[in-house]
Structure formats: C-alpha cells, structure tokens
Design an enzyme around this catalytic site. Structure first.
Site, PDB file in Angstrom:
ATOM      1  N   CYS A 190      57.915  47.192 -30.679  1.00 46.36           N
ATOM      2  CA  CYS A 190      57.298  46.270 -29.747  1.00 46.36           C
ATOM      3  C   CYS A 190      57.526  46.625 -28.285  1.00 46.36           C
ATOM      4  O   CYS A 190      56.616  46.550 -27.467  1.00 46.36           O
ATOM      5  CB  CYS A 190      57.769  44.854 -30.026  1.00 46.36           C
ATOM      6  SG  CYS A 190      59.553  44.688 -30.003  1.00 46.36           S
ATOM      7  N   HIS A 245      61.578  40.176 -29.893  1.00 48.15           N
ATOM      8  CA  HIS A 245      60.260  40.769 -29.774  1.00 48.15           C
ATOM      9  C   HIS A 245      59.936  40.951 -28.291  1.00 48.15           C
ATOM     10  O   HIS A 245      60.553  40.320 -27.427  1.00 48.15           O
ATOM     11  CB  HIS A 245      59.243  39.832 -30.448  1.00 48.15           C
ATOM     12  CG  HIS A 245      57.905  40.460 -30.660  1.00 48.15           C
ATOM     13  ND1 HIS A 245      57.739  41.702 -31.192  1.00 48.15           N
ATOM     14  CD2 HIS A 245      56.646  39.978 -30.434  1.00 48.15           C
ATOM     15  CE1 HIS A 245      56.454  41.977 -31.276  1.00 48.15           C
ATOM     16  NE2 HIS A 245      55.758  40.944 -30.822  1.00 48.15           N
ATOM     17  N   ASP A 288      49.693  40.585 -27.666  1.00 44.00           N
ATOM     18  CA  ASP A 288      50.792  41.210 -28.411  1.00 44.00           C
ATOM     19  C   ASP A 288      50.340  42.554 -28.950  1.00 44.00           C
ATOM     20  O   ASP A 288      49.786  42.646 -30.046  1.00 44.00           O
ATOM     21  CB  ASP A 288      51.234  40.296 -29.555  1.00 44.00           C
ATOM     22  CG  ASP A 288      52.521  40.790 -30.175  1.00 44.00           C
ATOM     23  OD1 ASP A 288      52.933  41.925 -29.874  1.00 44.00           O
ATOM     24  OD2 ASP A 288      53.106  40.042 -30.969  1.00 44.00           O
TER      25      ASP A 288
END
Lengths: 665, 306
Positions: A404, A448, A464
């Site tokens: 991420c 994250h 995202d």
C-alpha cells in the site's frame, strides 16, 4: 496463640501460597530472586521432611543483607515500581525459611495478599484476573489452615475458604460497580515505552512491512446501531502532505483545528466507540467526516483526531462520523502549495504523468489511466525489493512490486505532477468483525496507506490505489489476504497458525476476542461506563441512591448468609422438632430459649413454671412430643394437635410476625 | 414384674439411706447384665450396697478383700495334689459365685486384677488346660478407693471398659445421716431382708428390658453423643463401641425401671455419667478420669433435637 507452632498441613499451605503468588512475577524479576525464593522454599521443605534444620541467625542476617544489596545492584538504573515488587518478593521469600510460629505465617500471608495484588501492575488480562482470584483463594486457605488448631486433611482449609469467599463475591461485584472512582493519586510508572509498534509520523515505503507482521491489537470499535460496510472503514490516523522525494512526512505547519460541532444527535452520522490500545503517540484512528468527538481531544481540519498527550494506557472514546460528507470544499486550488509540491528527481515518472495528462480530457480519465497502468503490470507484495533515490520512478518502471505504501506514494506523486492536490493518509483499513460481541477488532496488520486528491467541486476524495491492484486487501479482512504471503506474521508462528482458515479455530478465536473485548470494555475501562450504567440502572444519580446501591446488596448478602447459617442449624427434617424450635425461637426474646442439650420435657416444665397460665398446654406439648418422637406413635393427628397446642402457647393470632414465622414451620 | 423391682429397690433403700439414685443405677447395671464399679472413700457403704443387692436378688454371694500380696490363684482357685488319689484336684476359688464383691480392687497388683477381669469378660475360668464355666448370672461388684490414695494400682482403661457402670456413693445428706445414727448399724439387717427376685426372674427381667423400644431420634441422639466424645478435643480418646452399646442397654433398663416401654432422652442423659465417666479421660488431667464437669459439657453441647 501466635506463639503456637504451625501444623504440618498449615506449613504446606503456606509454601503453596508463596509459590503461587511468586510465579507470575518471575518473568520481570531478576533471575537471582527466583533462585533465592526457590532456595528458601526447598530449605523449608527439607526442614518439613526432617532432613535439615532451620538456618542459624547469622546466616539469615547475611541472606537479608545480601538480598538487599542484590536488589540495589540489579536496579542501578532505577526501575520504578519493579524495585518495590522485587524487594517485596525477595523479603517475602526469605521469611519462608523462618516460618515456624503462627505469627510468622501471618506476616507471610498478609504480604502474600499484597504480592498477589501487585500482579495486576504487570498484566490486566482475563487470565491474570482468574489467576489472582485463585491465588487469593489459596492464600485464604493458608490463613484458614493457620488458624485451625488441630491437624486436618489437606483439602479441608480449601473447602472452608471457598465457602467463606463465595458470599464475598457479590459484594466485590457491587463494590466494583458502585464505588466512585477517584483519579489516581500517583501514576505508577512501569517504563514499558520500549518498542511498541504503531504508525509512524513519516512514511518511507518499506516501513509498513514491519507493521503488517504484528498481530497485536491496535484498537477495537463498537458501533451504536448499524456499522458501515467493511470497504468503507478507512480509519485515518495521520495525514502526510510533505514529500521529500523518498518519503512522506507530516505537515510541519500547524493544521488548523476543527470547530466543535454542537449537533451531536446527527442521525446521518455513525456513532462509535474506539477502545484504543496504548500507541505511545497521540493520534486516534477515526472515520471521516468527523462530526462529534470528546472535548478532551483536538480535531484538525485534515480530519484527524489527536489527544493532547501521548496515549500510554488503554483509552476509550465516543466519536461520531458522517461518511457521506465531503470536506475541504471551502478551499481553492491556491491553498494547496504544499499538496502540489514535487521535489526534484523522479523525472521519468513526471514524464509519464504528463503524457497521460495530455491524452486525457478529465482528471477522471487520468485516474483511469493510472488504474489501468497498475492493473497491467503490478504485483502486491509484502517483501518488495528496496528502492533507490528515485523511488517513484524505480517503482513504476522497474520493480513494479510493492504494498500500500508504494502505491499510495506513487499515485500521490503522479497526481501532483499534473497539478491535482494530493496527499497520503495512513491509518488502518477494515477490521475483523466479531459476531459475538458486535465489534470490529483492528490489528496492527490492518495498517494501511491510501491517498486523497482534491477536486474543486468535491473537496478531498479518497482513493485507494492498493485496491486497484489487490482488491482483496480492502474487501476481505487483512488476514485472509495476507496469510498467503510468507512475510506475513513470520515473526509469530503461533498466530500464523491461529489465523488459518479453519472454521472452528476461527470461531474459538472470535470467542476469545469477544471475551477480551468485554473484559476491556466492562472491567478495565469500566470507569467510562460506570456513570452511564448506573444512570441506566438507577435513574438520575444522587449520593443517597449511590449509598443505597452499595449498602442494600451488602446487607442483603450478609443477612442471607446469616439466615442460611441459622437455617442450617435450626431446620431439621423433623416436623415436631421444627415446631419445638419455633417455640424456642419465640421464647428466646424472653430469654427462655431451649438450651442446647435440654430435653423437650425439661424445657416444657421450665416454660410451665415461667408461664403458669399456659402450664397445662406446655405439659400437653411435652407429652405429645414424647409420644411422637420416642413413643413411636407418630401420626398426623398428633402432629396437628401438637401444632395447635404450640400455636395456642405462642398466641399466634396476636402477632403478625409470629404468625408468619409459625406459618413457615 | 415392675412391682417386684420397686420392692427390691425399696428393700435396699432400707439399708442405704438417701441413696435411691445410686441404688437404681446399681440395679440397672445388674439387670443389664454388666459389672459394677463403685468408687468412693472407705466407709461410705459400698460393701453394704453390694451385700444387700445380693440378698434381695437371692444370689450366692462371695466377698473378696483384695490386698497387695494377693495372687491370681486366690481368686480363681488352685489345683492341689491329692495324696490318696494321686491326682491334682482343682479347688474352686471364690470367683465361683453369682455375685462377687471384689473389695478394693485397686489395692492388688495388675496381675491379680487381670485374672479377675478375664473371668468377668469370658464368664469362665481356665486352670491348667481345663475350662470351668462360672455360674449364671454372674456379677462382679468391685469397689475401689479413689486413685489418689496411697498404695493403689489404678486400673488401666482397657479393664475399666469392662465395667458397665461406675458409680459414686458420696456422703449421705444430713437427714439421711441422722436416720443412720438413730437406726443403728443397718448392716445387721441385711441377712433379714426378704429376697424379691429369683435368679430366673432376673433373667426374664433382662429379656423384658431388652425389648424396650428405642426410636430413631433417640438412637441419633446417642450417636451424636458418641461422636462428640470422639471428635471433641476435650478427650484423649472417644468412647468405644462397647461403651455405646452399654449406654443404649442401660438406657433401656432405666426406661423400664421408670415404667416406660420406650426410651426418652432423659434416660440416656441419666445413664451418661455412670456409663461414660470412667471411659473418658480429659486431655488436661493425667491419670484422673473425666469428672462430672466433662459429662456436663457433653450434655450441654450435644443437642437433643437433631
């Protein structure tokens, strides 16, 4: 009494209680203290077996001095409360070798209670609580065995102490619930600051790998009412707007505070409670858009929430958020110098961005291109190769592997390159739903990073990039996705095993987690619930109500116990005996109770003399009783007759209380 | 039958003034088929009591004065060589009688004591391989001086246990003593007492008494008493099963004596002192037997009702 020698059973109980209260302290005490305690116990045991004799006085003095010096030496750097506990345990251990008289054992046992309670300084889990309760039972049994004057079986004191502690249990609960909580008079510093995992104020891709490996609990969330969809659970903690070419940093300038929102009863908002584990920082993970938060916290314009001091204990906050509301709408593109800043370097990446930008008509088209690009060639991995100075370019064109952090970093950079304000947000995504207690458990491996881009009409929009590459990461709980990856949890074999897909294990784990959650919420953090719960139970609180709440159960338990004891003594299976007992109980208030060992005939004679007006009745009672009990002519008729006679003697109809008592027999 | 008993007690009462309680206890003991130990100072009427009982029950009576130089043969008899027949002939000792008064049993040596006590327990005597049965009924009334007196050999617990009852006569009341002084030596009247019971009737009485009813709650009470002596810390050892049986049997006889065909707790309580007192020893005293105080403790600490 106190000079009396301990019985052998009592001695064994003392040793057992010393062992049981010292055991949990072993991990955080210097190892030599454990050795000293074991030596003392073994020595006393050998004395018990008649092999050795008690140590001479000079040796004891030497041992005490040596232990004192040892503790000083072991804690040269200071250790806060640990020193005290160490001193307590070692002194307590040494006392064992002179355990001989009853008074010695009293000292040992009183200290044992104290040592048992210090266990809570180091751990407050459910297991610890159960252990300490067991330890208290054992120490109480030891106390009981000390006070029994003669040799008994080994189990007997245990039975007695358990019986004794049972009535104490409801009192404990009531005290726990009702006792007003005072702020701590002093803080107990246990210096546990060393190495707690959490999100950092900077994000240099490579950082979060370390985090994902930890199955430690980050926080728990309970929603009042419905919970949002798992994919919408982006727990933002830190907003990183400064990019220096390799890593993302927190904005150095002060972010303006968010004005306090008075409209708490917003029914479009989700209301939830975050139980945050200590993270040694001050951020609090929240959902955007923040609409209400506790007054002791600061909310900032970047939609983060922070406490004024570091969070060193488990804390609990009630927060409301509106997921449907955008923010940053009042800004103009000119406000985002920082969010548009691109340092030198990463030229290939910049070129790629501008080529896309030229091809696309709208920002949305640009984003789609970015999405497409990631889709084609990129892999999600927890063990990406290291990146050099031009980290973004290297990632985009060479390694094409990352997690991420890499994706967020690259995407924000690309957006900035074409003039769209963007920033990286770190926090936690998702969480594990516990169906038994209805809450989300978020672990450190749920950490994250994602990005936010600003568009004139929409304000800050969350994107995202990781989800484009590995949609599973967002839709499923992190452990489902990541457990296929070797790096995931490789530090911790046991939890890797427990996080397998096994259905039963999963259920067990949820149960245990639910228990832990309940424990944190209702026991350790009870002071947050106390007022609400008591108000729920009692209505508006007043000192009188609170006092009654504490006192009524107390008197109830005590009178019940007394009644039970009395009942056990008085009540027998024999109806005639019960009637005589009732008679005796009635006359007890006139000091004319039947004495122990006094026969019924004699008692009735005595009563006949005491109340000559009823003499004939008493004599009849005595005759009837004799017939029923000894003459073997026990029939219902005589029993009724006896009841009538005694009823007459008692004047049953005059006094309501007597009538009630009489009715009960 | 009860009338005869009443008469019997009254007859003995003419000899021993003001001691009706003790006489009843002694009669209870004999009807229950046990041996009696009377402990008191010299000159309190122990011998008179024994003698009078033998007379009214029309039993053969032998009296044996124990001394420190007495040998077992002086009690159970001895085989003597008969020159004419050239054989040893057994000459029965004084133990071959229906009622034996063993006076001052603790004056003699343990060896002699045990010879008598064996005869009491077995109801027979063995001499040189031959066993001779003692007559039935066979009673021993032993008297002993208080242990504290000089020159005594206290009976060990195991032998005390063989006496069903131990009673104490005590000083007579002033009224009784006056009658005694006025009436002259009552002992002379003993031979003139009319026998009230035949030995056969005595055995019949024994059967009647054993038929007296004992309810469950009385049995429970007895059991509680026994358990108390075993559990309580006041005593060095509890009462033996022989002791509990003794309590039950004497309580039955006592109930019969008082005209009831069932036992009430009062009967048990009345028998507690004579039956238990010599079977218990308090922890603190050494050598002394549990006094009245200990028995009172049992009575006031064990409840009659369950």
């Amino acid at each position: 009494m106190n000079d009396q020698q301990l019985t052998r059973t009592a001695l064994l109980w003392q040793l057992l209680s010393v062992v049981i209260v010292t055991l949990p302290h072993i991990p955080h005490l210097p190892y030599w203290i454990t050795l000293v305690v074991i030596l003392c116990i073994v020595w006393r045991l050998m004395v018990y077996l008649g092999r050795w004799s008690l140590p001479p006085k000079w040796l004891k003095t030497c041992l005490v001095l040596a232990a004192g010096v040892g503790v000083l030496a072991s804690y040269k750097e200071g250790g806060g409360i640990s020193v005290t506990v160490a001193l307590l345990v070692v002194g307590f251990g040494l006392k064992v070798i002179e355990l001989y008289h009853r008074r010695d054992s009293l000292i040992v046992l009183y200290v044992a209670y104290l040592v048992a309670s210090t266990i809570f300084l180091f751990s407050q889990s459910v297991g610890t609580a159960i252990y300490v309760i067991l330890a208290i039972i054992i120490v109480t049994s030891a106390l009981m065995s000390t006070n029994l004057s003669r040799e008994t079986g080994f189990i007997y004191p245990l039975k007695r102490s358990v019986l004794m502690l049972i009535p104490a249990f409801p009192l404990m609960v009531v005290l726990f619930m009702g006792m007003p909580r005072l702020g701590p008079l002093w803080e107990v510093g246990l210096d546990k600051s060393a190495a707690k995992t959490g999100l950092a104020d900077t994000m240099i891709p490579g950082d979060i790998t370390r985090l994902t490996r930890s199955a430690e609990v980050a926080f728990r969330v309970r929603f009042d009412g419905e919970a949002p969809d798992q994919t919408k659970l982006y727990w933002r903690s830190i907003v990183l707007s400064d990019f220096d070419g390799r890593g993302w940093l927190k904005d150095e300038e002060k972010v303006p505070k968010l004005p306090r929102n008075r409209d708490i009863k917003d029914n479009r908002a989700f209301h939830y409670e975050v139980i945050l584990e200590s993270n040694q920082r001050n951020y609090i993970p929240v959902l955007d858009y923040l609409s209400a938060w506790p007054s002791e916290l600061n909310a900032y314009a970047d939609m983060t929430l922070a406490s004024k001091t570091k969070i060193v204990n488990r804390e609990q906050y009630k927060i409301s958020s509106r997921l449907d509301r955008g923010f940053g709408l009042d800004k103009t593109a000119d406000d985002f110098a920082k969010e548009l800043h691109i340092p030198l370097g990463n030229n290939e990446a910049k070129r790629l961005a501008s080529s896309w930008w030229q091809e696309s008509a709208t920002p949305q088209a640009f984003i789609d291109k970015m999405k497409q690009y990631y889709h084609q060639n990129f892999n999600y991995s927890l063990t990406p190769p290291p990146l050099g100075d031009d980290s973004i370019s290297e990632f985009l064109f060479e390694t094409k592997t990352g997690f991420c952090g890499h994706f967020a970093s690259a995407s924000a950079f690309l957006l900035r390159s074409v003039g769209i304000p963007a920033r990286v947000v770190t926090g936690y995504q998702g969480g594990e739903w516990n169906p038994y207690e209805n809450y989300f458990l978020v672990r450190q491996y749920d950490a994250h990073a994602w990005i936010e881009a600003w568009f004139p009409e929409q304000g800050w929009v969350r994107m995202d990039p990781t989800a484009w590459v590995a949609p599973d990461r967002v839709e499923k709980p992190a452990d489902d996705v990541l457990s296929k990856d070797n790096a995931f949890l490789q530090d911790n074999l046991l939890s890797a095993w427990s996080i397998s897909n096994n259905q039963i294990l999963m259920q067990i784990r949820h149960r245990i987690e639910a228990l832990n959650y309940g424990w944190h919420r209702w026991v350790l953090n009870y002071h947050h619930q106390q007022k609400g719960l008591l108000e729920h139970l009692l209505g508006a609180l007043s000192p009188l109500k609170l006092a009654l709440f504490l006192l009524v159960p107390f008197s109830l338990v005590i009178s019940l116990t007394l009644l039970l004891l009395n009942y056990k003594k008085k009540r027998s299976a024999n109806p005639a005996d019960n009637m005589i007992n009732a008679l005796s109980a009635y006359f007890a208030r006139e000091d004319m109770a039947r004495r122990t060992g006094e026969t019924v005939t004699h008692y009735c004679d005595r009563l006949a003399q005491y109340k000559p007006e009823y003499a004939e009745s008493f004599i009849r009672v005595s005759t009837l009783y004799e017939d029923i009990e000894y003459g073997q002519v026990c029939d219902a008729h005589r029993l009724t007759q006896l009841k009538q006679e005694i009823g007459y003697c008692l004047n049953v109809n005059k006094n309501l209380l007597v009538r009630l008592q009489w009715f009960l027999t | 039958m009860r009338d005869k008993l009443k008469q019997l007690i009254d007859s003995v009462g003419e000899i021993l003034y003001g001691k009706e309680e003790q006489i009843k206890q002694a009669v209870t003991c004999l009807i229950s088929g046990g041996h009696l130990l009377i402990e008191d100072e010299p000159g309190m009427g122990k011998t008179s009591l024994a003698h009078a009982l033998a007379q009214v029950m029309s039993l053969d009576f032998q009296r044996l004065q124990f001394t420190s130089d007495m040998l077992p043969a002086d009690i159970i008899g001895v085989s003597i060589f008969n020159g004419n027949s050239g054989e040893f002939v057994y000459h029965k000792g004084p133990v071959f009688t229906q009622l034996l008064l063993a006076d001052e049993i603790n004056r003699t040596t343990p060896k002699t004591q045990s010879a008598l006590l064996e005869a009491m327990e077995e109801g027979q005597v063995s001499v040189e391989g031959e066993t001779y049965s003692l007559p039935t009924p066979f009673f021993v009334i032993a008297t002993q001086n208080p242990i504290s007196q000089y020159g005594t050999f206290p009976l060990p617990e195991s032998q005390l246990d063989r006496f069903l009852m131990r009673i104490q006569l005590g000083y007579p009341s002033e009224q009784a003593e006056r009658e005694l002084l006025v009436g002259g030596d009552a002992r002379k009247k003993i031979p003139s007492l009319t026998p009230c019971l035949t030995p056969a009737e005595l055995l019949e009485l024994r059967d009647l008494c054993s038929e007296v009813n004992v309810s469950g709650s009385v049995l429970d009470y007895i059991l509680r008493l026994i358990r108390f002596t075993r559990d309580a810390t006041h005593f060095e050892f509890g009462v033996s099963p022989r002791g509990s049986l003794a309590l039950l049997n004497t309580a039955k006889t006592w109930a019969f004596l008082h005209g009831r065909d069932y036992v009430v707790p009062e009967d048990v309580q009345a028998m507690l002192q004579p039956v238990f007192a010599h079977r218990l020893r308090g922890v603190k005293e050494s050598g002394e037997y549990a006094g009245e105080g200990y028995i009172k403790k049992i009575l006031t600490q064990v409840d009659v009702l369950a």
